[in-house]
Design a protein around this motif. Structure first.
Motif, short mmCIF file in Angstrom:
data_model
loop_
_atom_site.label_atom_id
_atom_site.label_comp_id
_atom_site.label_asym_id
_atom_site.label_seq_id
_atom_site.Cartn_x
_atom_site.Cartn_y
_atom_site.Cartn_z
N ALA A 62 0.83 -1.21 0.00
CA ALA A 62 0.00 0.00 0.00
C ALA A 62 0.86 1.25 0.00
CB ALA A 62 -0.93 -0.01 1.21
N GLU A 63 1.93 1.26 0.80
CA GLU A 63 2.81 2.43 0.86
C GLU A 63 3.58 2.63 -0.43
OE1 GLU A 63 5.24 1.89 4.29
OE2 GLU A 63 3.61 2.32 5.71
N ILE A 64 4.03 1.53 -1.03
CA ILE A 64 4.76 1.62 -2.30
C ILE A 64 3.85 2.18 -3.39
CG2 ILE A 64 5.80 0.25 -4.16
CD1 ILE A 64 6.93 -1.59 -1.96
N SER A 65 2.59 1.70 -3.42
CA SER A 65 1.63 2.20 -4.41
C SER A 65 1.40 3.69 -4.24
CB SER A 65 0.30 1.45 -4.27
OG SER A 65 0.47 0.06 -4.45
N TYR A 66 1.24 4.12 -3.00
CA TYR A 66 1.01 5.54 -2.69
C TYR A 66 2.20 6.38 -3.14
CZ TYR A 66 -0.04 9.72 0.06
OH TYR A 66 -0.30 11.01 0.46
N GLU A 67 3.39 5.98 -2.73
CA GLU A 67 4.59 6.76 -3.05
C GLU A 67 4.90 6.75 -4.55
OE1 GLU A 67 6.37 8.81 -1.34
OE2 GLU A 67 5.15 8.49 0.45
N PHE A 68 4.61 5.63 -5.20
CA PHE A 68 4.86 5.55 -6.64
C PHE A 68 4.02 6.56 -7.41
CE2 PHE A 68 3.81 3.78 -10.84
CZ PHE A 68 5.07 3.65 -11.38
N VAL A 69 2.73 6.62 -7.10
CA VAL A 69 1.85 7.56 -7.79
C VAL A 69 2.20 9.00 -7.41
CG1 VAL A 69 -0.54 8.29 -8.11
CG2 VAL A 69 0.01 5.86 -8.00
N ALA A 70 2.46 9.23 -6.13
CA ALA A 70 2.82 10.59 -5.69
C ALA A 70 4.10 11.07 -6.38
CB ALA A 70 2.99 10.61 -4.17
N GLY A 71 5.08 10.18 -6.49
CA GLY A 71 6.32 10.53 -7.17
C GLY A 71 6.11 10.81 -8.65
N THR A 72 5.22 10.04 -9.28
CA THR A 72 4.90 10.26 -10.69
C THR A 72 4.27 11.63 -10.90
OG1 THR A 72 4.56 7.89 -11.04
CG2 THR A 72 3.61 9.38 -12.67
N ILE A 73 3.36 12.01 -10.01
CA ILE A 73 2.71 13.32 -10.13
C ILE A 73 3.71 14.44 -9.92
CG2 ILE A 73 0.97 14.84 -9.13
CD1 ILE A 73 -0.63 12.35 -8.37
N ARG A 74 4.56 14.32 -8.90
CA ARG A 74 5.55 15.37 -8.62
C ARG A 74 6.51 15.57 -9.79
NH1 ARG A 74 5.33 13.52 -3.05
NH2 ARG A 74 6.82 11.89 -3.58
N SER A 75 6.90 14.48 -10.45
CA SER A 75 7.88 14.57 -11.53
C SER A 75 7.30 15.09 -12.84
CB SER A 75 8.52 13.20 -11.77
OG SER A 75 7.56 12.26 -12.22
N THR A 76 5.98 15.04 -13.00
CA THR A 76 5.36 15.47 -14.26
C THR A 76 4.53 16.74 -14.12
OG1 THR A 76 3.54 13.94 -13.80
CG2 THR A 76 5.27 13.16 -15.28
N ALA A 77 3.82 16.89 -13.01
CA ALA A 77 2.95 18.06 -12.84
C ALA A 77 3.40 18.97 -11.71
CB ALA A 77 1.51 17.61 -12.59
N GLY A 78 4.49 18.62 -11.03
CA GLY A 78 4.97 19.45 -9.94
C GLY A 78 4.25 19.16 -8.64
N VAL A 79 4.72 19.82 -7.58
CA VAL A 79 4.12 19.62 -6.25
C VAL A 79 2.66 20.06 -6.25
CG1 VAL A 79 4.26 20.28 -3.82
CG2 VAL A 79 6.37 19.89 -5.12
N GLU A 80 2.36 21.10 -7.04
CA GLU A 80 1.00 21.60 -7.09
C GLU A 80 0.04 20.56 -7.66
OE1 GLU A 80 -1.27 25.73 -8.48
OE2 GLU A 80 0.74 25.24 -9.21
N GLY A 81 0.58 19.65 -8.47
CA GLY A 81 -0.26 18.62 -9.07
C GLY A 81 -0.77 17.60 -8.08
N LEU A 82 -0.21 17.60 -6.85
CA LEU A 82 -0.64 16.62 -5.84
C LEU A 82 -2.09 16.83 -5.41
CD1 LEU A 82 2.58 16.36 -3.63
CD2 LEU A 82 1.62 14.62 -5.14
N LYS A 83 -2.66 18.00 -5.73
CA LYS A 83 -4.08 18.21 -5.41
C LYS A 83 -4.96 17.24 -6.21
CE LYS A 83 -4.02 22.47 -6.70
NZ LYS A 83 -4.46 23.88 -6.96
N PHE A 84 -4.41 16.71 -7.31
CA PHE A 84 -5.14 15.74 -8.12
C PHE A 84 -4.75 14.30 -7.79
CE2 PHE A 84 -5.31 19.57 -10.77
CZ PHE A 84 -6.67 19.63 -11.02
N PHE A 85 -4.02 14.12 -6.68
CA PHE A 85 -3.57 12.78 -6.32
C PHE A 85 -4.72 11.78 -6.21
CE2 PHE A 85 -2.81 9.53 -3.10
CZ PHE A 85 -1.65 8.94 -3.57
N PRO A 86 -5.84 12.11 -5.55
CA PRO A 86 -6.94 11.12 -5.46
C PRO A 86 -7.42 10.64 -6.82
CG PRO A 86 -7.31 12.92 -3.93
CD PRO A 86 -6.15 13.34 -4.79
N LEU A 87 -7.50 11.55 -7.80
CA LEU A 87 -7.95 11.18 -9.14
C LEU A 87 -6.94 10.25 -9.81
CD1 LEU A 87 -9.76 11.45 -11.68
CD2 LEU A 87 -8.43 13.51 -12.26
N VAL A 88 -5.67 10.66 -9.83
CA VAL A 88 -4.64 9.88 -10.52
C VAL A 88 -4.44 8.52 -9.84
CG1 VAL A 88 -2.23 9.83 -11.27
CG2 VAL A 88 -3.50 11.99 -11.28
#
Length: 249
Positions: A62-88
């Motif tokens: 569960a933690e790996i899945s969470y961090e993997f998606v969060a890292g993907t968002i940060r690297s492509t849409a920036g920290v601000e993109g984390l507001k869309f984390f639930p969707l992605v």
């Protein structure tokens, strides 16, 4: 004869009701959507229920899945993109689990139907469109005007940008649908050779080894494709959301 397309048939389980003369039915596709949601819920809720300092297998997953998606968002849409984390995260997990479940024999692959992948792609497209105008106003149109383009070719470039923008939901949905459909058809075709050859006697048993090996290899490949297609869908979603967050950059 074994029909490789039969595995994609949507079959009614029971009727829920009628709206305007149109039957609303609970199908095998609906059932496997619920299965995917149940598996994700068990993984994420069960994984963090204990909150152990030294995580177990489920909590680690569960933690790996969470961090993997969060890292993907940060690297492509920036920290601000984390507001869309639930969707992605929801899209990534739903697609990946649905793909994985579909590999199990005699199950149903939700993402092998274009109507499902198109609905997910349109969800992303409309989110980008609505949030883009909400955040940037008319400045959202800057995504169609790349900086540094010579004036004499600017109309052509703008046309290409607009055309490619509205093609996004098509390519976004067809890529996932086509990969899952083609992979499962190939698996079914090679699997159908095994009983046909085995019915020819001793020589047939030896001949069935080759398609059996192909089925094993294709199954391993499909497991990889199941993850990669979920990842590609998620990272494209992040790239598209980045346009809404940083229009004209």
């Amino acid at each position: 004869m074994i029909d490789p397309i039969h595995q994609f048939n949507i079959e009614k389980i029971f009727t829920i009701g009628h709206i305007g003369g149109q039957e609303i039915a609970f199908t095998n596709s609906s059932a496997y959507m619920l299965v995917a949601v149940a598996v994700i819920s068990l993984l994420m809720i069960g994984g963090v229920a204990g909150r152990q300092m030294v995580p177990g297998r489920i909590q680690s997953l569960a933690e790996i899945s969470y961090e993997f998606v969060a890292g993907t968002i940060r690297s492509t849409a920036g920290v601000e993109g984390l507001k869309f984390f639930p969707l992605v995260f929801s899209l990534f997990m739903f697609i990946m689990i649905s793909n994985m479940v579909g590999i199990i024999p005699y199950t149903f692959t939700i993402t092998s139907h274009l109507i499902v992948t198109a609905a997910l792609a349109l969800l992303v497209f409309l989110t980008v469109l609505i949030y883009g105008f909400y955040r940037n106003g008319l400045g959202f149109f800057k995504i169609f005007v790349p900086s540094g383009v010579p004036v004499f070719i600017l109309p052509l470039v703008v046309f290409i940008e607009v055309f490619s923008f509205f093609l996004r939901p098509i390519s976004h949905s067809v890529r996932l649908f086509a990969n899952m459909l083609a992979g499962h058809i190939a698996l079914k075709v090679f699997a159908s050779f095994i009983p046909l050859l085995a019915g020819l006697g001793i020589a047939g048993y030896f001949g069935a080894v080759l398609p059996l090996g192909m089925v094993i290899a294709l199954t391993a490949l499909e497991l990889l494709v199941a993850f990669l297609q979920a990842y590609v869908f998620a990272i494209l979603t992040c790239i598209y959301l980045n346009d809404a967050l940083h229009a004209g950059h």
